[in-house]
Design a protein around this motif. Sequence first.
Motif, PDB file in Angstrom:
ATOM      1  N   ALA A 219       1.143  -1.049  -0.256  1.00  0.00           N
ATOM      2  CA  ALA A 219       0.039   0.300   0.055  1.00  0.00           C
ATOM      3  C   ALA A 219       0.853   1.266   0.398  1.00  0.00           C
ATOM      4  N   GLY A 220       2.113   1.370   0.272  1.00  0.00           N
ATOM      5  CA  GLY A 220       3.119   2.179   0.198  1.00  0.00           C
ATOM      6  C   GLY A 220       2.890   3.384   1.441  1.00  0.00           C
ATOM      7  N   ILE A 221       2.568   2.586   2.310  1.00  0.00           N
ATOM      8  CA  ILE A 221       2.696   3.481   3.781  1.00  0.00           C
ATOM      9  C   ILE A 221       3.452   2.831   4.608  1.00  0.00           C
ATOM     10  N   ASP A 222       4.475   4.411   5.278  1.00  0.00           N
ATOM     11  CA  ASP A 222       5.783   4.554   5.915  1.00  0.00           C
ATOM     12  C   ASP A 222       5.214   5.705   6.687  1.00  0.00           C
ATOM     13  N   ASP A 223       5.466   4.809   8.345  1.00  0.00           N
ATOM     14  CA  ASP A 223       4.913   5.717   9.364  1.00  0.00           C
ATOM     15  C   ASP A 223       5.829   4.964  11.030  1.00  0.00           C
ATOM     16  N   LYS A 224       5.153   5.385  12.273  1.00  0.00           N
ATOM     17  CA  LYS A 224       5.668   4.561  13.085  1.00  0.00           C
ATOM     18  C   LYS A 224       4.750   4.274  13.069  1.00  0.00           C
ATOM     19  N   VAL A 225       4.925   2.535  13.333  1.00  0.00           N
ATOM     20  CA  VAL A 225       5.083   1.067  13.966  1.00  0.00           C
ATOM     21  C   VAL A 225       3.172   1.339  13.602  1.00  0.00           C
ATOM     22  N   GLY A 230      -3.325   1.833  10.481  1.00  0.00           N
ATOM     23  CA  GLY A 230      -4.996   3.107  10.962  1.00  0.00           C
ATOM     24  C   GLY A 230      -4.743   3.684   8.998  1.00  0.00           C
ATOM     25  N   ASP A 231      -3.069   3.485   9.179  1.00  0.00           N
ATOM     26  CA  ASP A 231      -3.107   4.282   7.524  1.00  0.00           C
ATOM     27  C   ASP A 231      -3.589   3.109   7.028  1.00  0.00           C
ATOM     28  N   LEU A 232      -3.079   2.011   7.089  1.00  0.00           N
ATOM     29  CA  LEU A 232      -4.023   1.623   5.143  1.00  0.00           C
ATOM     30  C   LEU A 232      -4.908   0.994   5.943  1.00  0.00           C
ATOM     31  N   LEU A 233      -5.964   0.750   6.947  1.00  0.00           N
ATOM     32  CA  LEU A 233      -7.518   1.030   6.853  1.00  0.00           C
ATOM     33  C   LEU A 233      -8.210   1.659   6.089  1.00  0.00           C
ATOM     34  N   ASP A 234      -7.833   3.033   7.103  1.00  0.00           N
ATOM     35  CA  ASP A 234      -7.854   4.390   6.354  1.00  0.00           C
ATOM     36  C   ASP A 234      -8.029   4.240   4.871  1.00  0.00           C
ATOM     37  N   LYS A 235      -7.190   4.203   4.071  1.00  0.00           N
ATOM     38  CA  LYS A 235      -6.878   3.719   3.031  1.00  0.00           C
ATOM     39  C   LYS A 235      -8.087   2.611   2.447  1.00  0.00           C
ATOM     40  N   TYR A 236      -8.051   1.305   2.630  1.00  0.00           N
ATOM     41  CA  TYR A 236      -8.764   0.261   2.618  1.00  0.00           C
ATOM     42  C   TYR A 236     -10.382   1.077   2.376  1.00  0.00           C
ATOM     43  N   ASN A 237     -10.458   1.570   3.169  1.00  0.00           N
ATOM     44  CA  ASN A 237     -11.747   2.456   3.774  1.00  0.00           C
ATOM     45  C   ASN A 237     -12.762   3.271   2.126  1.00  0.00           C
ATOM     46  N   ASN A 238     -11.210   3.923   1.622  1.00  0.00           N
ATOM     47  CA  ASN A 238     -11.207   4.405   0.595  1.00  0.00           C
ATOM     48  C   ASN A 238     -11.770   4.253  -0.848  1.00  0.00           C
ATOM     49  N   HIS A 239     -11.138   3.121  -0.774  1.00  0.00           N
ATOM     50  CA  HIS A 239     -11.365   1.953  -2.225  1.00  0.00           C
ATOM     51  C   HIS A 239     -10.494   2.439  -2.852  1.00  0.00           C
ATOM     52  N   ASP A 240      -8.851   2.578  -1.876  1.00  0.00           N
ATOM     53  CA  ASP A 240      -8.028   2.612  -2.504  1.00  0.00           C
ATOM     54  C   ASP A 240      -7.489   1.344  -3.072  1.00  0.00           C
ATOM     55  N   ASP A 241      -7.481   1.022  -3.964  1.00  0.00           N
ATOM     56  CA  ASP A 241      -6.487   0.201  -5.206  1.00  0.00           C
ATOM     57  C   ASP A 241      -5.805  -0.883  -4.428  1.00  0.00           C
ATOM     58  N   SER A 242      -4.678   0.278  -3.642  1.00  0.00           N
ATOM     59  CA  SER A 242      -3.651  -0.297  -3.353  1.00  0.00           C
ATOM     60  C   SER A 242      -3.671  -1.119  -2.335  1.00  0.00           C
ATOM     61  N   ALA A 243      -4.790  -0.435  -1.099  1.00  0.00           N
ATOM     62  CA  ALA A 243      -5.139  -1.094  -0.102  1.00  0.00           C
ATOM     63  C   ALA A 243      -5.583  -1.970  -0.168  1.00  0.00           C
ATOM     64  N   LEU A 245      -5.543  -4.467  -2.824  1.00  0.00           N
ATOM     65  CA  LEU A 245      -4.605  -5.648  -3.186  1.00  0.00           C
ATOM     66  C   LEU A 245      -3.899  -5.755  -1.500  1.00  0.00           C
ATOM     67  N   ALA A 246      -3.643  -4.599  -0.885  1.00  0.00           N
ATOM     68  CA  ALA A 246      -2.607  -4.761   0.226  1.00  0.00           C
ATOM     69  C   ALA A 246      -3.816  -6.785   0.990  1.00  0.00           C
ATOM     70  N   VAL A 247      -4.748  -5.852   1.259  1.00  0.00           N
ATOM     71  CA  VAL A 247      -5.688  -6.217   2.378  1.00  0.00           C
ATOM     72  C   VAL A 247      -5.303  -8.334   1.832  1.00  0.00           C
ATOM     73  N   ASP A 248      -5.781  -8.602   0.613  1.00  0.00           N
ATOM     74  CA  ASP A 248      -6.632  -9.529   0.087  1.00  0.00           C
ATOM     75  C   ASP A 248      -4.883  -9.271  -0.231  1.00  0.00           C
ATOM     76  N   THR A 249      -3.882 -10.229  -0.525  1.00  0.00           N
ATOM     77  CA  THR A 249      -2.217 -10.317  -0.953  1.00  0.00           C
ATOM     78  C   THR A 249      -2.494 -10.840   1.003  1.00  0.00           C
ATOM     79  N   MET A 250      -1.908 -10.267   1.591  1.00  0.00           N
ATOM     80  CA  MET A 250      -2.370 -10.980   3.423  1.00  0.00           C
ATOM     81  C   MET A 250      -2.863 -11.365   3.400  1.00  0.00           C
ATOM     82  N   VAL A 251      -3.627 -12.211   3.423  1.00  0.00           N
ATOM     83  CA  VAL A 251      -4.931 -12.942   3.438  1.00  0.00           C
ATOM     84  C   VAL A 251      -4.459 -13.679   2.721  1.00  0.00           C
TER      85      VAL A 251
END
Length: 334
Positions: A219-225, A230-243, A245-251
């Motif tokens: 998802a291209g996220i770099d922040d404090k651990v 939260g950053d990833l889930l925010d992007k997922y909630n906003n239907h970001d394609d990279s987020a 893909l990130a969640v589906d790949t993780m699963v």
Amino acid sequence: MVFVGMDHGTTGISFAILDSDGKVLDVFKISREDSKAGKVKALNELSKRIDLEAIELMAITYAMGDGFDKILPIDKVKDRGIISINGAGKVTGGGTSVFSEIENSNIPIIMIPGLHKNSSSLNPLFKAAYSHQASPEKVSIVYNSFLNTHWDNMIVGDLSSNSVNILVENGKIIGAIDACLGAMGFVHGPIDLEMIRDIDEGKRSANECFSHAGAIKIAGIDDKVEYMKGDLLDKYNNHDDSAILAVDTMVMTIAMEIFGLIGVSENKIDGIVLTGSLGSMKNPFDFEDKLNKYLKNQYDIKVIGVDSGAIGAAQIALDVFNGKKDILGIEVDY
């Protein structure tokens, strides 16, 4: 009489308080950043909830837990139970300050070991393959899972910032697959070929690679651990394609790892336990439903709360105090 468990987690340090009947009286969490900055003291937070002199025994986890292989009183564990502070995982100092505070108290304390190549309780094949398999809080999570389900043969998935799956057979932990080896979590994940090249070329340390190898990498996220999930889930909630893909790949990687452990188990498993902030997630997506895309409802699944590490540690403290000499195949010397 009360019993306390401490889970030395990735984003914070959690505590659970039980009475002598095993009833959970309270659970709370201290941020690593707040602890490091001195804003919050563990003993102060405990004393707000209980009389510290009423604590009969506290069980704690710390870092990798790779320097010992039995459940021991804290004064019998050398160097805080770790071989080195360097290696996989981001070091913030928050957990260290909490450990120092607890260690210098008058509370009776036992330490729970991690799962590693010197663990006498594990299958020798797992020990031969992997120097480290799981940190100590995975033991307490599995114990809480066992007391919740009474399954002697199971897979326990602690899925959150990192993903670790543990195989239990005949009531004993047989082996596990650590975060740097197999499945992705939100933050941590396996070090692949591209990362090995980056390490060899001096572009990034191995620890930096490991701490950016989870779903956040995609998802291209770099922040404090503590903010990355939260950053990833925010992007997922906003239907970001990279987020997405990130969640589906993780699963998908988690499903691969679970099937791998099922494939090498000698017994038919009774079920799969899911915990951690990802494993127990229902919103913005239902993790169990996503996992069942691969499991196809072939296995019983039990979802337990994110406090299972701290609660399981407190349950270990209670049972050790009452004379138990073996926890999931791990020897108790107390």
